[in-house]
Design a protein around this motif. Structure first.
Motif, PDB file in Angstrom:
ATOM      1  N   ALA A   1       0.846  -1.199   0.000  1.00  0.00           N
ATOM      2  CA  ALA A   1       0.000   0.000   0.000  1.00  0.00           C
ATOM      3  C   ALA A   1       0.877   1.242   0.000  1.00  0.00           C
ATOM      4  CB  ALA A   1      -0.925  -0.006   1.208  1.00  0.00           C
ATOM      5  N   VAL A   2       1.589   1.455  -1.095  1.00  0.00           N
ATOM      6  CA  VAL A   2       2.526   2.569  -1.156  1.00  0.00           C
ATOM      7  C   VAL A   2       1.786   3.880  -1.342  1.00  0.00           C
ATOM      8  CG1 VAL A   2       4.361   1.115  -2.073  1.00  0.00           C
ATOM      9  CG2 VAL A   2       2.881   2.354  -3.649  1.00  0.00           C
ATOM     10  N   ARG A   3       2.344   4.926  -0.755  1.00  0.00           N
ATOM     11  CA  ARG A   3       1.847   6.287  -0.942  1.00  0.00           C
ATOM     12  C   ARG A   3       3.028   7.169  -1.305  1.00  0.00           C
ATOM     13  NH1 ARG A   3      -0.604   8.308   4.227  1.00  0.00           N
ATOM     14  NH2 ARG A   3       0.797   6.795   5.216  1.00  0.00           N
TER      15      ARG A   3
ATOM     16  N   GLY B   1      -1.437  10.802  -6.883  1.00  0.00           N
ATOM     17  CA  GLY B   1      -0.437  11.585  -6.176  1.00  0.00           C
ATOM     18  C   GLY B   1       0.989  11.381  -6.639  1.00  0.00           C
ATOM     19  N   PHE B   2       1.199  10.597  -7.704  1.00  0.00           N
ATOM     20  CA  PHE B   2       2.536  10.418  -8.255  1.00  0.00           C
ATOM     21  C   PHE B   2       2.834  11.543  -9.263  1.00  0.00           C
ATOM     22  CE2 PHE B   2       1.201   6.260  -6.797  1.00  0.00           C
ATOM     23  CZ  PHE B   2       2.335   5.788  -6.145  1.00  0.00           C
TER      24      PHE B   2
ATOM     25  N   ASP C   1      10.465   5.632  -7.587  1.00  0.00           N
ATOM     26  CA  ASP C   1       9.096   5.205  -7.280  1.00  0.00           C
ATOM     27  C   ASP C   1       8.092   6.332  -7.277  1.00  0.00           C
ATOM     28  OD1 ASP C   1       9.760   2.516  -6.974  1.00  0.00           O
ATOM     29  OD2 ASP C   1      10.321   2.766  -4.880  1.00  0.00           O
ATOM     30  N   VAL C   2       8.540   7.574  -7.143  1.00  0.00           N
ATOM     31  CA  VAL C   2       7.616   8.702  -7.099  1.00  0.00           C
ATOM     32  C   VAL C   2       7.134   9.098  -8.491  1.00  0.00           C
ATOM     33  CG1 VAL C   2       9.288  10.596  -7.326  1.00  0.00           C
ATOM     34  CG2 VAL C   2       7.274  10.899  -5.869  1.00  0.00           C
ATOM     35  N   ALA C   3       7.815   8.646  -9.534  1.00  0.00           N
ATOM     36  CA  ALA C   3       7.527   9.075 -10.903  1.00  0.00           C
ATOM     37  C   ALA C   3       6.555   8.122 -11.590  1.00  0.00           C
ATOM     38  CB  ALA C   3       8.821   9.163 -11.708  1.00  0.00           C
ATOM     39  N   ALA C   4       5.491   8.666 -12.162  1.00  0.00           N
ATOM     40  CA  ALA C   4       4.467   7.860 -12.841  1.00  0.00           C
ATOM     41  C   ALA C   4       4.925   7.527 -14.255  1.00  0.00           C
ATOM     42  CB  ALA C   4       3.134   8.598 -12.843  1.00  0.00           C
TER      43      ALA C   4
END
Length: 389
Positions: A260-262, A277-278, A298-301
């Motif tokens: 469940a990453v945020r 939110g990415f 991981d933050v980049a969509a």
């Protein structure tokens, strides 16, 4: 772009696995940028911002919780040990905001003061939060060491451990707990027919045999109800109930690794984020609508699996930042359709790594400390890591 009277400044926001390597590549890439004068220094200033005082990797959760001393040697490394960061100014603080108009980020320091860091180009690499092992909290080295030890001791004191989740973090946790403490009753609960659904099917078939050999009890078709307080960022001991109608399960320790990453993007303007939110990026890793801002990791969509962290896009983003400064063509990222790499981490018989097609190759145990870590990782990937003082 940059004021011609000064060096362009590149800020790397987040120095986890992807951000650290991006900063190292950018520091090396300074030599490819024209100097302001023949006698002047290379014309990029690189600044890295991190809530941790060193690389605290999100990799190899199972080894981290079962063998923290061995894990720390390779995955928890203070920044001053990286030779590749010698030309990078690092700031220890939490990001508080991005001012697009004035081209600066806000940073809250350890004394609670807030400062601003201007930039000409920005690389966003703040990653995601996930469970108890990946949190964006501002920590000192002492805080991190205490956290690693307390988690290990919490598990060490148990008889029965339930690991919830079907991804690599959950599978690795169950396997390593069972390997280090063979007397424990270790159970792995996952929602589908198989675990590791984002890997090639060959990977689960092979890993399942390993889990069977370690005595891990496998429970497919179990989807857990989240704790009443919603917190899965710690090890719990309350009974686990299921949306799939099985009887509740009791365990001395419940490890929540449900994926469940945020994204750590609360500090960013909503207009550069997608619906989850990415950070929205193009194939060149530039943020959509902002040619001077990039995102990686991981933050980049980038793709459904957000695989840029695992496919060494740190090198590509550094190239594209330097290319933007020098007016050269940018390269484009091509994602893979499956997860790949190590699942269980280093084991007594060596390290098994899986290719995207699920085929394994093994590095023997003797090669880990004599070849892989000193030559391939520390010297080749990180461009030099000093020994512990």
């Amino acid at each position: 772009m940059a004021d011609p009277a000064r060096h362009p400044r590149v800020v790397v926001a987040g120095l986890g696995d992807s951000g650290l390597l991006s900063a190292i590549h950018l520091a090396r890439g300074r030599s490819r940028v024209p100097r302001l004068s023949p006698a002047g220094p290379p014309s990029i200033d690189v600044v890295g911002i991190s809530a941790k005082p060193g690389l605290l990797s999100g990799q190899e959760l199972g080894t981290r919780i079962a063998r923290p001393d061995a894990w720390s040697r390779d995955y928890w490394i203070p920044f001053d040990r990286f030779r590749g960061l010698d030309r990078v100014r690092t700031v220890h603080g939490s990001l508080t905001g991005l001012d697009l108009d004035n081209r600066q980020v806000g940073i809250r320091l350890g004394d609670a003061s807030v400062v601003s860091e201007p930039f000409d180009l920005l690389v966003i690499s703040t990653g995601v939060r996930n469970g108890f092992w990946r949190q964006p909290t501002l920590q000192s080295a002492t805080d991190i060491d205490a956290d690693l030890l307390s988690t290990h001791r919490r598990l060490e004191s148990t008889t029965t451990v339930a690991v919830i989740g079907g991804g690599a973090a959950a599978v690795s946790s169950a396997a390593n707990i069972a390997a280090v403490w063979p007397a424990k009753n270790v159970h792995l609960y996952f929602p589908g027919d198989v675990a590791l659904p984002q890997h090639h099917p060959r990977v689960w078939r092979r890993i399942r045999r390993r889990l069977d050999g370690l005595g891990v009890a496998l429970h497919p078709h179990h989807r857990a109800v989240l704790p009443a307080d919603g917190h899965i960022d710690r090890i719990t001991d309350a009974p686990v109930t299921w949306t799939t109608s099985q009887d509740p399960v009791d365990a001395d320790a419940v490890v929540w690794a449900i994926g469940a990453v945020r994204p750590n993007t609360e500090w960013l303007p909503p207009e550069i984020l997608d619906e989850r939110g990415f950070v929205r990026v193009g194939t060149d890793l530039r943020v959509v609508g902002h040619d001077d801002i990039f995102a990686v990791g991981d933050v980049a969509a980038t793709d459904p699996l957000r695989n840029s962290a695992r496919n060494r896009a740190d090198r590509l983003v550094a190239h594209n930042v330097v290319a933007t400064i020098t007016g050269r063509p940018l390269k484009h990222y091509r994602p893979r359709s499956r997860r790949w790499g190590s699942v269980l981490g280093v084991q007594p018989d060596g390290l098994e790594v899986f290719a995207p097609d699920g085929r394994p190759f093994r590095l023997p145990a003797w090669s880990i400390d004599s070849v892989l870590q000193p030559w391939i990782v520390r010297r080749g990937i990180y461009r030099g890591v000093r020994d512990r003082s």
